[in-house]
Design an enzyme around this catalytic site. Structure first.
Site, mmCIF file in Angstrom:
data_model
loop_
_atom_site.group_PDB
_atom_site.id
_atom_site.type_symbol
_atom_site.label_atom_id
_atom_site.label_comp_id
_atom_site.label_asym_id
_atom_site.label_seq_id
_atom_site.Cartn_x
_atom_site.Cartn_y
_atom_site.Cartn_z
ATOM 1 N NE ARG A 189 -70.187 7.160 -51.991
ATOM 2 C CZ ARG A 189 -70.732 8.144 -51.284
ATOM 3 N NH1 ARG A 189 -69.957 8.901 -50.507
ATOM 4 N NH2 ARG A 189 -72.016 8.369 -51.332
ATOM 5 N NE ARG A 214 -73.452 7.958 -46.912
ATOM 6 C CZ ARG A 214 -73.923 7.618 -48.102
ATOM 7 N NH1 ARG A 214 -75.157 7.954 -48.441
ATOM 8 N NH2 ARG A 214 -73.180 6.957 -48.957
ATOM 9 N NE ARG A 227 -74.388 12.652 -49.006
ATOM 10 C CZ ARG A 227 -74.779 11.784 -49.929
ATOM 11 N NH1 ARG A 227 -75.789 12.089 -50.736
ATOM 12 N NH2 ARG A 227 -74.178 10.624 -50.063
ATOM 13 C CE LYS A 232 -78.594 7.086 -56.044
ATOM 14 N NZ LYS A 232 -77.385 7.922 -56.085
ATOM 15 N NE ARG A 270 -73.923 2.156 -55.675
ATOM 16 C CZ ARG A 270 -74.571 2.836 -54.735
ATOM 17 N NH1 ARG A 270 -75.759 2.454 -54.347
ATOM 18 N NH2 ARG A 270 -74.025 3.909 -54.189
#
Ligand code: AMP
Length: 216
Positions: free
Chosen positions: A171, A160, A126, A13, A87
């Site tokens: 998550r 992160r 990432r 996203k 969400r």
């Protein structure tokens, strides 16, 4: 034009929102980014959100919807790209009200369809440039020169804290339980289109462009 990008963590996203900003003058409204900024600045919202985010759970609907309302009031240029919001069903209802109150409408909800097992690897690998925020990945997107950002030449990178295997599982579970169920709300309005989020970044960008240009 205002759109929602929907998909689990690591679906792409943020990457696709960046591409849309660069090519169409749209604005990315990422509640995750807003919350991380609040945590960093130590605001009351940040203090409340920090532990919840580290656990991979969802921050309260009231907090994130207020952040979106404030951001919409700053103007969204060529259109809003909602990334990571809504969400929950309550957030979807709040977004309708926030848009209505500003005479705005929702044009597309684009679901990035992905394979959950592959997502864990995507999310764990990432990282971003600490200077300009450009995104990279240990396997899928390395800088041209090791340790140097392609975009700004920065040499510091960050990960992160919630991009670790255990938190990613939570998550994903939150996405399945609370976010995926909002799709039917938008399907009933004929707004949902699906894109294969496992394709190369450029192919996904192209598929989204086709939808936004009304050719899909
Ligand atoms: P993201 O950057 O979208 O992956 O979001 C990172 C974390 O911020 C999530 O795991 C949640 O803890 C929190 N968060 C971001 N957006 C929302 C939202 N719309 N509702 C609730 N929590 C959110």
């Amino acid at each position: 034009m205002n759109i929602i990008l929907l998909g689990p963590p690591g679906a792409g996203k943020g990457t696709q929102a960046q591409a849309l900003m660069a090519t169409r003058g749209m604005q990315q409204l990422s509640t995750g980014d807003m919350l991380r900024a609040a945590v960093k600045a130590g605001t009351p919202v940040g203090l409340q959100a920090k532990a919840v985010m580290e656990a991979g759970e969802l921050v309260s609907d009231a907090i994130v919807s207020a952040l979106i309302g404030e951001r919409l009031d700053q103007g969204v240029g060529g259109g809003a790209i909602f990334d990571g919001y809504p969400r929950t069903a309550a957030q979807a209802m709040a977004l309708d009200e926030l848009l209505d109150a500003r005479g705005m409408t929702l044009d597309h909800v684009i679901e990035l369809e992905v394979d959950e097992a592959a997502l864990i690897e995507r999310v764990e690998g990432r990282y971003t440039c600490a200077t300009c925020g450009e995104g990279y990945h240990d396997r899928f997107k390395l800088p041209a020169v090791a340790g140097v950002c392609d975009v700004c030449g920065g040499t510091e990178f960050k990960r992160r804290p919630d991009d670790n295997a255990a938190t990613v599982q939570t998550r994903m579970a939150e996405y399945r339980a609370k976010t995926a169920p909002i799709l039917p709300i938008y399907e009933a309005r004929g707004l949902v289109q699906r894109v294969n989020g496992m394709a190369d970044i450029d192919h996904v960008t192209q598929a989204i462009a086709t939808i936004l240009d009304g050719e899909a």
